[in-house]
Scaffold this active site. Structure first.
Site, short mmCIF file in Angstrom:
data_model
loop_
_atom_site.label_atom_id
_atom_site.label_comp_id
_atom_site.label_asym_id
_atom_site.label_seq_id
_atom_site.Cartn_x
_atom_site.Cartn_y
_atom_site.Cartn_z
CG HIS A 83 55.74 22.84 17.95
ND1 HIS A 83 55.03 21.69 18.16
CD2 HIS A 83 55.04 23.84 18.54
CE1 HIS A 83 53.94 21.97 18.86
NE2 HIS A 83 53.92 23.27 19.10
CE LYS A 100 46.44 22.77 28.59
NZ LYS A 100 47.20 23.41 27.50
NE ARG A 141 48.42 27.58 15.58
CZ ARG A 141 47.85 26.76 16.42
NH1 ARG A 141 47.94 25.47 16.26
NH2 ARG A 141 47.17 27.22 17.45
CB SER A 160 49.95 19.80 19.73
OG SER A 160 51.27 20.21 19.47
#
Length: 157
Positions: free
Chosen positions: A18, A42, A91, A129
């Site tokens: 990040h 979440k 990514r 993450s």
């Protein structure tokens, strides 16, 4: 006109991937608003306040980086902070396909807000993450994954 960009995510926790994207985008925008999305479905590993503080600490020397939290649609948050751009780190091809679909829907909702894709530096292309949380959960060495200020704080705990 000031070029304001929203960089949305959960940042649970913020990783070196990040910060790589943020650091490399500093010259592209006048202001980067790191937007921590709150999703009631979440349960994050770290509190919202903790995640916001870590980002503030990392960028305390960089006044053009701000941190907010938001609920709901990212495009609405862009309007609230005056952002004309959404920044997304990519990514892999899988990331791009997923992010492009989101960008297309955002463009349908507001064509004045552009999504900018910035590919991660190769050394962070596999960093997520969720993987970092697993390393932390099982007491692994996260020194190549997290910013120094987070590592120091986690060692204290």
């Amino acid at each position: 006109m000031k070029r304001i960009c929203l960089f949305p995510g959960t940042f649970d926790p913020i990783t070196l991937g990040h910060t790589d994207v943020i650091d490399r985008s500093l010259d592209l925008f006048d202001e980067i608003v790191v937007g921590i999305g709150v999703n009631s479905a979440k349960t994050p590993m770290f509190s919202l306040e903790q995640r916001m503080q870590w980002i503030r600490d990392i960028y305390s020397h960089t006044p053009k980086v701000k941190v907010i939290s938001y609920e709901g649609l990212t495009i609405k948050s862009c309007k609230e902070v005056g952002a004309q751009f959404i920044l997304r780190g990519i990514r892999s091809i899988g990331d791009f396909e997923y992010e492009k679909a989101i960008a297309d829907v955002n463009r349908m909702m507001d064509s004045s807000i552009e999504t900018i894709f910035l590919s991660c530096s190769p050394r962070y292309s596999t960093l997520a993450s969720s993987l970092v949380r697993d390393v932390l959960k099982y007491d692994g060495d996260a020194s190549q994954l997290l910013p120094e200020n987070i590592l120091r704080e986690l060692k204290k705990a």
